[in-house]
Structures are given as structure tokens and as C-alpha cells.
Scaffold this motif. Structure first.
Motif, PDB file in Angstrom:
ATOM      1  N   ALA A 137      26.155  49.251  39.281  1.00  0.00           N
ATOM      2  CA  ALA A 137      27.352  48.420  39.434  1.00  0.00           C
ATOM      3  C   ALA A 137      28.390  48.871  38.411  1.00  0.00           C
ATOM      4  O   ALA A 137      28.227  48.635  37.216  1.00  0.00           O
ATOM      5  CB  ALA A 137      27.012  46.950  39.245  1.00  0.00           C
ATOM      6  N   MET A 138      29.446  49.501  38.882  1.00  0.00           N
ATOM      7  CA  MET A 138      30.473  50.066  38.014  1.00  0.00           C
ATOM      8  C   MET A 138      31.709  49.175  38.043  1.00  0.00           C
ATOM      9  O   MET A 138      32.288  48.935  39.108  1.00  0.00           O
ATOM     10  CB  MET A 138      30.821  51.484  38.481  1.00  0.00           C
ATOM     11  CG  MET A 138      29.606  52.402  38.566  1.00  0.00           C
ATOM     12  SD  MET A 138      29.955  53.993  39.363  1.00  0.00           S
ATOM     13  CE  MET A 138      31.009  54.755  38.134  1.00  0.00           C
ATOM     14  N   ALA A 139      32.087  48.673  36.871  1.00  0.00           N
ATOM     15  CA  ALA A 139      33.257  47.802  36.736  1.00  0.00           C
ATOM     16  C   ALA A 139      33.262  46.694  37.787  1.00  0.00           C
ATOM     17  O   ALA A 139      34.224  46.534  38.534  1.00  0.00           O
ATOM     18  CB  ALA A 139      34.545  48.628  36.825  1.00  0.00           C
ATOM     19  N   PRO A 140      32.187  45.918  37.885  1.00  0.00           N
ATOM     20  CA  PRO A 140      32.094  44.945  38.975  1.00  0.00           C
ATOM     21  C   PRO A 140      33.153  43.854  38.898  1.00  0.00           C
ATOM     22  O   PRO A 140      33.422  43.305  37.831  1.00  0.00           O
ATOM     23  CB  PRO A 140      30.685  44.353  38.811  1.00  0.00           C
ATOM     24  CG  PRO A 140      30.342  44.575  37.377  1.00  0.00           C
ATOM     25  CD  PRO A 140      30.999  45.878  37.005  1.00  0.00           C
ATOM     26  N   TRP A 141      33.748  43.564  40.065  1.00  0.00           N
ATOM     27  CA  TRP A 141      34.634  42.414  40.187  1.00  0.00           C
ATOM     28  C   TRP A 141      33.756  41.191  40.396  1.00  0.00           C
ATOM     29  O   TRP A 141      32.920  41.155  41.298  1.00  0.00           O
ATOM     30  CB  TRP A 141      35.582  42.568  41.374  1.00  0.00           C
ATOM     31  CG  TRP A 141      36.628  41.496  41.435  1.00  0.00           C
ATOM     32  CD1 TRP A 141      37.910  41.583  41.007  1.00  0.00           C
ATOM     33  CD2 TRP A 141      36.478  40.155  41.961  1.00  0.00           C
ATOM     34  NE1 TRP A 141      38.575  40.390  41.216  1.00  0.00           N
ATOM     35  CE2 TRP A 141      37.715  39.495  41.797  1.00  0.00           C
ATOM     36  CE3 TRP A 141      35.418  39.453  42.530  1.00  0.00           C
ATOM     37  CZ2 TRP A 141      37.928  38.175  42.199  1.00  0.00           C
ATOM     38  CZ3 TRP A 141      35.613  38.137  42.924  1.00  0.00           C
ATOM     39  CH2 TRP A 141      36.856  37.519  42.756  1.00  0.00           C
ATOM     40  N   LEU A 142      33.942  40.183  39.550  1.00  0.00           N
ATOM     41  CA  LEU A 142      33.146  38.961  39.640  1.00  0.00           C
ATOM     42  C   LEU A 142      34.075  37.757  39.522  1.00  0.00           C
ATOM     43  O   LEU A 142      35.100  37.831  38.824  1.00  0.00           O
ATOM     44  CB  LEU A 142      32.092  38.924  38.534  1.00  0.00           C
ATOM     45  CG  LEU A 142      31.037  40.033  38.602  1.00  0.00           C
ATOM     46  CD1 LEU A 142      30.268  40.138  37.289  1.00  0.00           C
ATOM     47  CD2 LEU A 142      30.086  39.789  39.765  1.00  0.00           C
ATOM     48  N   PRO A 143      33.734  36.658  40.173  1.00  0.00           N
ATOM     49  CA  PRO A 143      34.590  35.473  40.093  1.00  0.00           C
ATOM     50  C   PRO A 143      34.511  34.818  38.723  1.00  0.00           C
ATOM     51  O   PRO A 143      33.489  34.917  38.026  1.00  0.00           O
ATOM     52  CB  PRO A 143      34.019  34.561  41.182  1.00  0.00           C
ATOM     53  CG  PRO A 143      32.585  34.967  41.297  1.00  0.00           C
ATOM     54  CD  PRO A 143      32.553  36.444  41.030  1.00  0.00           C
ATOM     55  N   GLU A 144      35.586  34.161  38.343  1.00  0.00           N
ATOM     56  CA  GLU A 144      35.577  33.397  37.098  1.00  0.00           C
ATOM     57  C   GLU A 144      34.548  32.273  37.192  1.00  0.00           C
ATOM     58  O   GLU A 144      34.248  31.771  38.275  1.00  0.00           O
ATOM     59  CB  GLU A 144      36.968  32.792  36.842  1.00  0.00           C
ATOM     60  CG  GLU A 144      38.057  33.822  36.611  1.00  0.00           C
ATOM     61  CD  GLU A 144      37.976  34.469  35.236  1.00  0.00           C
ATOM     62  OE1 GLU A 144      37.253  33.929  34.359  1.00  0.00           O
ATOM     63  OE2 GLU A 144      38.624  35.512  35.040  1.00  0.00           O
ATOM     64  N   ASP A 145      33.990  31.895  36.056  1.00  0.00           N
ATOM     65  CA  ASP A 145      33.025  30.796  36.029  1.00  0.00           C
ATOM     66  C   ASP A 145      33.682  29.522  36.561  1.00  0.00           C
ATOM     67  O   ASP A 145      34.813  29.188  36.193  1.00  0.00           O
ATOM     68  CB  ASP A 145      32.532  30.550  34.603  1.00  0.00           C
ATOM     69  CG  ASP A 145      31.707  31.719  34.086  1.00  0.00           C
ATOM     70  OD1 ASP A 145      31.172  32.473  34.918  1.00  0.00           O
ATOM     71  OD2 ASP A 145      31.601  31.872  32.859  1.00  0.00           O
ATOM     72  N   ASP A 146      32.968  28.847  37.443  1.00  0.00           N
ATOM     73  CA  ASP A 146      33.497  27.629  38.074  1.00  0.00           C
ATOM     74  C   ASP A 146      32.342  26.637  38.187  1.00  0.00           C
ATOM     75  O   ASP A 146      31.372  26.889  38.911  1.00  0.00           O
ATOM     76  CB  ASP A 146      34.067  27.961  39.458  1.00  0.00           C
ATOM     77  CG  ASP A 146      34.700  26.760  40.148  1.00  0.00           C
ATOM     78  OD1 ASP A 146      34.544  25.623  39.646  1.00  0.00           O
ATOM     79  OD2 ASP A 146      35.342  26.947  41.194  1.00  0.00           O
ATOM     80  N   VAL A 147      32.464  25.521  37.486  1.00  0.00           N
ATOM     81  CA  VAL A 147      31.367  24.545  37.490  1.00  0.00           C
ATOM     82  C   VAL A 147      31.157  23.942  38.868  1.00  0.00           C
ATOM     83  O   VAL A 147      30.089  23.395  39.167  1.00  0.00           O
ATOM     84  CB  VAL A 147      31.622  23.427  36.458  1.00  0.00           C
ATOM     85  CG1 VAL A 147      31.612  23.983  35.051  1.00  0.00           C
ATOM     86  CG2 VAL A 147      32.940  22.702  36.744  1.00  0.00           C
ATOM     87  N   ALA A 148      32.175  24.038  39.732  1.00  0.00           N
ATOM     88  CA  ALA A 148      32.063  23.456  41.065  1.00  0.00           C
ATOM     89  C   ALA A 148      31.453  24.423  42.080  1.00  0.00           C
ATOM     90  O   ALA A 148      31.195  24.047  43.213  1.00  0.00           O
ATOM     91  CB  ALA A 148      33.440  23.001  41.555  1.00  0.00           C
ATOM     92  N   ALA A 149      31.247  25.666  41.671  1.00  0.00           N
ATOM     93  CA  ALA A 149      30.723  26.674  42.590  1.00  0.00           C
ATOM     94  C   ALA A 149      29.376  27.182  42.101  1.00  0.00           C
ATOM     95  O   ALA A 149      29.077  27.169  40.906  1.00  0.00           O
ATOM     96  CB  ALA A 149      31.703  27.838  42.713  1.00  0.00           C
ATOM     97  N   GLU A 150      28.574  27.652  43.045  1.00  0.00           N
ATOM     98  CA  GLU A 150      27.292  28.258  42.692  1.00  0.00           C
ATOM     99  C   GLU A 150      27.538  29.553  41.916  1.00  0.00           C
ATOM    100  O   GLU A 150      28.426  30.336  42.276  1.00  0.00           O
ATOM    101  CB  GLU A 150      26.489  28.567  43.956  1.00  0.00           C
ATOM    102  CG  GLU A 150      25.942  27.347  44.658  1.00  0.00           C
ATOM    103  CD  GLU A 150      24.849  26.656  43.852  1.00  0.00           C
ATOM    104  OE1 GLU A 150      24.066  27.362  43.173  1.00  0.00           O
ATOM    105  OE2 GLU A 150      24.785  25.421  43.889  1.00  0.00           O
ATOM    106  N   PRO A 151      26.774  29.804  40.851  1.00  0.00           N
ATOM    107  CA  PRO A 151      26.948  31.066  40.122  1.00  0.00           C
ATOM    108  C   PRO A 151      26.527  32.250  40.987  1.00  0.00           C
ATOM    109  O   PRO A 151      25.764  32.098  41.951  1.00  0.00           O
ATOM    110  CB  PRO A 151      26.033  30.895  38.910  1.00  0.00           C
ATOM    111  CG  PRO A 151      25.008  29.899  39.339  1.00  0.00           C
ATOM    112  CD  PRO A 151      25.714  28.958  40.279  1.00  0.00           C
ATOM    113  N   GLU A 152      27.026  33.400  40.648  1.00  0.00           N
ATOM    114  CA  GLU A 152      26.660  34.622  41.368  1.00  0.00           C
ATOM    115  C   GLU A 152      25.137  34.785  41.322  1.00  0.00           C
ATOM    116  O   GLU A 152      24.523  34.698  40.250  1.00  0.00           O
ATOM    117  CB  GLU A 152      27.353  35.815  40.725  1.00  0.00           C
ATOM    118  CG  GLU A 152      27.459  37.036  41.597  1.00  0.00           C
ATOM    119  CD  GLU A 152      28.436  36.895  42.743  1.00  0.00           C
ATOM    120  OE1 GLU A 152      28.455  37.803  43.590  1.00  0.00           O
ATOM    121  OE2 GLU A 152      29.178  35.900  42.796  1.00  0.00           O
ATOM    122  N   PRO A 153      24.483  35.009  42.466  1.00  0.00           N
ATOM    123  CA  PRO A 153      23.014  35.061  42.479  1.00  0.00           C
ATOM    124  C   PRO A 153      22.479  36.298  41.768  1.00  0.00           C
ATOM    125  O   PRO A 153      23.131  37.347  41.716  1.00  0.00           O
ATOM    126  CB  PRO A 153      22.679  35.102  43.974  1.00  0.00           C
ATOM    127  CG  PRO A 153      23.886  35.692  44.616  1.00  0.00           C
ATOM    128  CD  PRO A 153      25.052  35.207  43.820  1.00  0.00           C
TER     129      PRO A 153
END
Length: 258
Positions: A137-153
Motif C-alpha cells: 500500500a503506497m501512500a494510501p488514501w484513507l478517510p478521516e477518523d469519524d466516530v459515526a462511521a465504522e473504522p477501515e477494516p
């Protein structure tokens, strides 16, 4: 195995595997496959990006040259479109389709998913297929932490070798988010490491040769059992944070086994 089937198309498009990078091997000689997953966009209805496709070709060529003796083949995955598009996770769906298509085409061969940016997120997500042995995984785009959303699995990474690399000056994809993901992944799967490419940006151009050398060392070690260079072996073995903030040294690849 139904979860790995194609689940739809976008605008009549279907995902595809491009021609093998380099065209140096016939299918009967294939010993392993790298699926190259180009960058994308968080939300878009546009078709796949030609520029992003071209950007992963140097990595594919380097890997194929380095793995020629083991019969390594690389394909760029042609997405249906360039958008992840929220819960649809279309790029991850296309990556999962590509793994299933690789197994159909080549049989029981080890597969590495190697992605950049949004493609790196897709590589991490699609790792559940049993054929996948490694994820780069090179320079992965990931969502900002959001308490209302499930974390990235991360559970799908169990049993795989995983290497994340990220430029410390990446202005598009926050390197701290990839560290947090790697930290959670390491708890589920000890065979996880992360390298920091100091002063480099999203495209990882400033230290391009070292980046490609690190990628080749990891992929060939993970798919074919070649001994890892010492920095990679140390990063995989080290507990957090050491193994997740490993600096990529200038000149990596010139003397890999020292």
C-alpha cells in the motif's frame, strides 16, 4: 466464493486486466502475479484515469524484471471508473474481481495487491481473497477518523504480508492516517510494517529508485520466499511504533543484503 464475484458495472463498463506488463512470459510459465491498482478519487462518475494507469507502470516493470526467474507477471487493473464513491467502494470491488479473474486465468498462484493512493486503499480492502499473500500500500488514501462511521477494516489482512509506505510530506493523503491504520493492522496481523519516505510527497518521486527497490524486495520476499533485506525483516519483526515508522534509507537497493 460469491463475495468475490463481479457485483455490477458502471455506465456499461466492466473491470479488466490489462495486458501483462512487459509481455515477457506466457501464462504457462507464471509463478506469481502482482495486480497494480492505480490511484483514484473519493467521489467521481468519470471513467478511469489514463494518467493514474501510467503512473503504476514503472513499478510493474521493475517488479517483472526483478522476478523474472520466478515467473512473476504484473497486470494493471482497469477500473470501471475512478471513484471510490462511499459505501459502494467500487475500486475495492474491482480489485476483488481482478483477484478472482487472476485465479481463473492462471490457477493457484500467489497474488500481491499493489496500489497507490486510492488504489492502496482498494488493495487493503480486497485482501480477503485466499489467493492474496501480500499487500503493498503506497501512500494510501484513507478517510478521516469519524466516530459515526465504522473504522477501515483490517481483519482481512490476517495471514498476509503487508507493507505500507508513505511520504512524510504527502499533502493529499495524511501520513498519520496510514500510521493509525497500520497500528490497528499490526494488532491483528504481526506481519505488517510501514516505511516513511522522508520529505517525499504523494507521488513518491523524490526517492523513486529507493521506493521501487523497497517494493521489489518486499514483493519477491513475500511471494517467493526470497530473504528480505535487513530493514524489511527488522520492520516486520519490530513492535510499534518502530516497525511502523521505519525510515526508508537513502540508497536502499544498492546493497540490499547488508
Amino acid at each position: 466464493m460469491a463475495q468475490f464475484a463481479l457485483v455490477g458495472t458502471t455506465g456499461g463498463r466492466r473491470p479488466r486486466l490489462g495486458r501483462p506488463v512487459g509481455m515477457t512470459r506466457t501464462e504457462s510459465a507464471v509463478g506469481g502475479v502482482v495486480l497494480l491498482l492505480p490511484d483514484g478519487e473519493p467521489v467521481s462518475g468519470r471513467g478511469p484515469s489514463v494518467r493514474a494507469h501510467a503512473a503504476v507502470l514503472p513499478l510493474g516493470r521493475r517488479l517483472v524484471r526483478a522476478g523474472r526467474s520466478e515467473g512473476l507477471v504484473a497486470h494493471v487493473v482497469g477500473y470501471r471508473g475512478r471513484g471510490w464513491n462511499g459505501a459502494d467502494a467500487r475500486l475495492a470491488e474491482d480489485a476483488a474481481w481482478a483477484v478472482a479473474e487472476t485465479v481463473r486465468r492462471y490457477g493457484d498462484v500467489p497474488v500481491c495487491l499493489a496500489g497507490h493512493g486510492m488504489g492502496a486503499r482498494a488493495a487493503l480492502r480486497a485482501a480477503a481473497h485466499p489467493a492474496v499473500g501480500a499487500v503493498l500500500a503506497m501512500a494510501p488514501w484513507l478517510p478521516e477518523d469519524d466516530v459515526a462511521a465504522e473504522p477501515e477494516p483490517v481483519r482481512q489482512l490476517v495471514g498476509r504480508r503487508v507493507l505500507v509506505m508513505h511520504g512524510t510530506n504527502d499533502a493529499r493523503c495524511d501520513p498519520e492516517l496510514s500510521y493509525r491504520l497500520a497500528e490497528r493492522a499490526k494488532k491483528a496481523n504481526r506481519d505488517t510494517c510501514r516505511f516513511e519516505v522522508h520529505s517525499d510527497g504523494h507521488a513518491l518521486r523524490q526517492h523513486h529508485d529507493e521506493v521501487l527497490s523497497l517494493a521489489a524486495d518486499f514483493v519477491l520476499g513475500s511471494l517467493f520466499g526470497r530473504p528480505y533485506a535487513r530493514p524489511v525483516a527488522d520492520a516486520l519483526a519490530a513492535p510499534p511504533p518502530l516497525g511502523l515508522r521505519m525510515p526508508l534509507a537513502a540508497g536502499f537497493g544498492r546493497s540490499l543484503r547488508t
